[in-house]
Scaffold this active site. Structure first.
Site, mmCIF file in Angstrom:
data_model
loop_
_atom_site.group_PDB
_atom_site.id
_atom_site.type_symbol
_atom_site.label_atom_id
_atom_site.label_comp_id
_atom_site.label_asym_id
_atom_site.label_seq_id
_atom_site.Cartn_x
_atom_site.Cartn_y
_atom_site.Cartn_z
ATOM 1 N N GLU A 193 -24.798 50.267 -35.327
ATOM 2 C CA GLU A 193 -23.694 49.333 -35.093
ATOM 3 C C GLU A 193 -22.745 49.857 -34.011
ATOM 4 O OE1 GLU A 193 -24.412 51.276 -37.591
ATOM 5 O OE2 GLU A 193 -22.766 51.577 -39.019
ATOM 6 N N ARG A 194 -22.956 51.112 -33.581
ATOM 7 C CA ARG A 194 -22.052 51.660 -32.549
ATOM 8 C C ARG A 194 -22.439 51.215 -31.150
ATOM 9 N NH1 ARG A 194 -22.371 57.720 -34.609
ATOM 10 N NH2 ARG A 194 -22.359 57.189 -36.808
ATOM 11 N N SER A 216 -29.828 60.697 -39.253
ATOM 12 C CA SER A 216 -29.467 62.009 -39.802
ATOM 13 C C SER A 216 -30.275 62.287 -41.080
ATOM 14 C CB SER A 216 -27.974 62.040 -40.092
ATOM 15 O OG SER A 216 -27.643 61.009 -41.004
ATOM 16 N N CYS A 246 -31.594 64.401 -30.570
ATOM 17 C CA CYS A 246 -32.188 65.131 -31.688
ATOM 18 C C CYS A 246 -33.030 66.294 -31.185
ATOM 19 C CB CYS A 246 -33.045 64.203 -32.529
ATOM 20 S SG CYS A 246 -34.478 63.620 -31.636
ATOM 21 N N GLU A 279 -25.413 70.579 -38.035
ATOM 22 C CA GLU A 279 -25.861 69.872 -36.840
ATOM 23 C C GLU A 279 -24.603 69.267 -36.204
ATOM 24 O OE1 GLU A 279 -27.996 66.138 -37.212
ATOM 25 O OE2 GLU A 279 -29.028 66.467 -35.318
HETATM 26 P P1 NAD Z 1 -27.042 58.028 -38.959
HETATM 27 O O1 NAD Z 1 -27.933 58.655 -39.968
HETATM 28 O O2 NAD Z 1 -25.579 58.036 -39.229
HETATM 29 O O3 NAD Z 1 -27.428 56.466 -38.755
HETATM 30 C C1 NAD Z 1 -28.753 56.071 -38.549
HETATM 31 C C2 NAD Z 1 -28.904 54.636 -39.064
HETATM 32 O O4 NAD Z 1 -28.639 54.620 -40.467
HETATM 33 C C3 NAD Z 1 -27.944 53.658 -38.402
HETATM 34 O O5 NAD Z 1 -28.624 52.445 -38.168
HETATM 35 C C4 NAD Z 1 -26.854 53.487 -39.458
HETATM 36 O O6 NAD Z 1 -26.261 52.201 -39.418
HETATM 37 C C5 NAD Z 1 -27.589 53.693 -40.770
HETATM 38 N N1 NAD Z 1 -26.735 54.301 -41.804
HETATM 39 C C6 NAD Z 1 -25.694 55.152 -41.613
HETATM 40 N N2 NAD Z 1 -25.157 55.489 -42.794
HETATM 41 C C7 NAD Z 1 -25.878 54.858 -43.761
HETATM 42 C C8 NAD Z 1 -25.802 54.837 -45.196
HETATM 43 N N3 NAD Z 1 -24.887 55.537 -45.863
HETATM 44 N N4 NAD Z 1 -26.700 54.087 -45.857
HETATM 45 C C9 NAD Z 1 -27.643 53.375 -45.191
HETATM 46 N N5 NAD Z 1 -27.749 53.374 -43.840
HETATM 47 C C10 NAD Z 1 -26.881 54.103 -43.133
HETATM 48 O O7 NAD Z 1 -27.383 58.695 -37.557
HETATM 49 P P2 NAD Z 1 -26.622 58.532 -36.171
HETATM 50 O O8 NAD Z 1 -25.295 59.216 -36.245
HETATM 51 O O9 NAD Z 1 -26.657 57.114 -35.720
HETATM 52 O O10 NAD Z 1 -27.619 59.330 -35.201
HETATM 53 C C11 NAD Z 1 -27.582 60.724 -35.050
HETATM 54 C C12 NAD Z 1 -28.542 61.421 -35.991
HETATM 55 O O11 NAD Z 1 -29.864 60.943 -35.770
HETATM 56 C C13 NAD Z 1 -28.612 62.917 -35.745
HETATM 57 O O12 NAD Z 1 -28.687 63.572 -36.990
HETATM 58 C C14 NAD Z 1 -29.900 63.101 -34.960
HETATM 59 O O13 NAD Z 1 -30.487 64.376 -35.052
HETATM 60 C C15 NAD Z 1 -30.746 62.057 -35.592
HETATM 61 N N6 NAD Z 1 -31.863 61.678 -34.732
HETATM 62 C C16 NAD Z 1 -33.106 62.126 -35.059
HETATM 63 C C17 NAD Z 1 -34.174 61.820 -34.253
HETATM 64 C C18 NAD Z 1 -35.552 62.311 -34.579
HETATM 65 O O14 NAD Z 1 -36.488 61.873 -33.938
HETATM 66 N N7 NAD Z 1 -35.725 63.198 -35.545
HETATM 67 C C19 NAD Z 1 -33.984 61.033 -33.105
HETATM 68 C C20 NAD Z 1 -32.712 60.574 -32.809
HETATM 69 C C21 NAD Z 1 -31.660 60.901 -33.643
#
Ligand code: NAD
Length: 500
Positions: free
Chosen positions: A176-177, A226, A281, A385
């Site tokens: 959503e960001r 995450s 990531c 992280e």
């Molecule tokens: P995030 O986990 O906060 O959000 C990811 C998704 O989950 C978003 O669509 C968000 O709306 C949803 N979400 C957030 N909180 C939620 C909740 N409580 N319940 C259900 N859904 C929820 O991650 P972010 O801040 O958007 O992205 C950064 C993170 O993603 C970092 O930890 C990074 O390492 C990871 N990442 C991993 C990879 C990989 O391939 N392993 C790739 C890109 C990013």
């Protein structure tokens, strides 16, 4: 103020209007749009559209799907600049880096364009007298993608081209960001000739995610984000009987051996640590200096960190943009502030950076590159992280100590070794419990025809993403054993398993 809608059944959709959330321009710190947040009814509308579309899309020919994917790929090329600017304006990364993520995502479309080859089954002739066996794979149905903010185009592109190529229909719930890239891609698919309802976008937060995880019409969930949310998504969606792939967070180490070209290593580690403001990531957040490499390495890293050009992502010459939100910036700056009390040395302090040439950026979410030395595995700067432009240097005595250090870390996404020794590189790549490894390559993201995925807490469940694993994830196999009886050679039925 613009309101960013969902995309359902081939058109923008306002939805039921549960609520909206702000979308910022991280470089100016100003709210530039609102995005609608889906409730369960909006998710249901998207899943219903996808289910309807599945009945015809899953019956479409391989050549029809291939044509759509080729057209989509061409549109991604033609609109790369426009999409890169949309990404930069909501995420903050440089336009050049946004172009790079589109190019890497496009490679997955190119892989999917070869679906005629990758979907071929096997055939075994005459496994028993007059009996043949063949296998083929079929799509699952409606599959959902839930994606993070840091690659608003590339990470969804890891998923939907393969899901769609293999005959599934897709519901994307992007971050959503920075939601606009998803709608732009939906419009490109429409123009490429993808039938309505095959690709849908619902914007939203936890409410939308939970509705997707629980929806009986969703067969599989691909998640990237995450680790705590990956664990949550994996648990809840598997409990609902769905197939799940869930990629999590990371802490990526770059090991520098004393025989490495230190200038080369520092150059690449600097780009890997501070590129995209560390919001990757696969970003390098720990440099592991082995033996006598440490002092010289830190001196070069310091010089290079101070040279990084920080500014708005659309300004020529910018190498590093702002963080995505004020909260992300504050989290990173707090970690740097607390590091000395835990025993680390702050070599470069990026806190409080002002982007002086750009007065419009006075309230942007900027912090500069930070470099910490003498970090230990007990410190928060190592354990968390941070997902920002902070590079922590840990000093160890030997390569084996470096391997042990990496293996003791709960994450296992990516890692790199800088060395002139093939023997050391081989020992490293065989010894580390990490999914993606670079040898003198700082950010070893696999090409689309390999699969992407870490080990340990960086991947929950067992399915990496895209490449051959993507084909496997989005399809189910069938094996057919066939006999066409010869009227004159009757084969008697047996009450025991056949032995020939
Ligand atoms: P995030 O986990 O906060 O959000 C990811 C998704 O989950 C978003 O669509 C968000 O709306 C949803 N979400 C957030 N909180 C939620 C909740 N409580 N319940 C259900 N859904 C929820 O991650 P972010 O801040 O958007 O992205 C950064 C993170 O993603 C970092 O930890 C990074 O390492 C990871 N990442 C991993 C990879 C990989 O391939 N392993 C790739 C890109 C990013």
């Amino acid at each position: 103020m613009t309101t960013i809608p969902h995309w359902i059944a081939g058109a923008p959709a306002e939805g039921t209007g549960r609520t909206t959330a702000p979308v910022y321009n991280p470089a100016t710190g100003r709210e530039q749009a609102r995005v609608v947040l889906a409730g369960a009814a909006d998710v249901d509308a998207a899943v219903t559209a996808a289910r309807t579309a599945f009945t015809t899309w899953s019956e479409s020919s391989l050549s029809q799907r291939t044509q759509v994917l080729f057209a989509f790929r061409q549109l991604l090329v033609e609109h790369e600049e426009e999409l890169a600017r949309i990404i930069s304006a909501e995420h903050g990364k440089t336009v050049g880096d946004a172009r790079g993520e589109i190019a890497r995502g496009r490679e997955v479309v190119e892989f999917a364009c070869g679906l005629g080859d990758v979907l071929k089954g096997d055939f075994s002739d005459q496994v028993s007298r007059g009996v043949d066996v063949h296998s083929f794979r079929q799509p699952l149905g409606v599959v959902a993608g839930i994606t993070p903010f840091n690659f608003p185009a590339m990470v969804p592109l890891w998923m939907h081209p393969i899901a769609i190529a293999t005959g599934n229909t897709f519901v994307l719930k992007p971050s959503e960001r920075d939601p606009s890239a998803a709608n732009f891609v939906a419009e490109l698919y429409r123009r490429a000739g993808l039938p309505d309802g095959v690709f849908n976008v619902v914007h939203g937060d936890k409410t939308a995610v939970d509705a997707l995880l629980d929806h009986p019409g969703v067969e599989a969930v691909s998640f990237v984000g995450s680790t705590p949310i990956a664990q949550y998504v994996h648990e809840r969606a598997t409990a609902a009987g769905k197939r799940v792939q869930a990629l999590g967070g990371a802490k990526n180490h770059a090991v520098v051996l004393p025989d490495a070209d230190l200038e080369f290593a520092a150059d690449h580690i600097t780009a890997g640590a501070y590129g995209s403001a560390g919001e990757r990531c696969m970003a390098l957040s720990v440099a592991v200096a082995v033996g006598p490499a440490a002092d010289a390495l830190v001196a070069i890293l310091e010089r290079k960190a101070r040279e990084v050009k920080v500014g708005p992502g659309d300004a020529p010459g910018t190498e590093m943009g702002p963080l995505v939100t004020a909260a992300a910036r504050d989290r990173v700056e707090r970690a740097v502030a607390e590091a000395p009390a835990q025993g680390a040395t702050v070599v470069v302090d990026g806190r409080g950076l002002k982007v002086e040439d750009h007065p419009e950026c006075a309230d942007g979410f900027f912090t500069g590159p930070s470099l910490l030395d003498h970090v230990t595995t007990a410190m928060d700067a190592y354990r968390q992280e941070l997902f920002g432009p902070v590079l922590a240097v840990v000093r160890v005595d030997t390569l084996d100590d470096a391997i042990d250090l990496i293996n003791a870390n709960p994450y296992g996404n990516g890692t790199a070794v800088f060395t002139a020794s093939g023997e050391a590189a081989r020992r490293f790549q065989r010894g580390v419990k990490v999914g993606m490894i670079g040898v003198n390559v700082p950010v070893p993201v696999p090409m689309s025809y390999y699969s992407f995925g870490g080990w340990k807490d960086s991947l929950i469940g067992d399915s990496p993403i895209h490449g051959p694993e993507g084909i496997r994830f989005y399809t189910r196999p069938k094996v057919v054993t066939t006999r066409w009886p010869h009227t004159e050679q009757h084969v008697a039925a047996g009450f025991t398993f056949p032995t020939s």
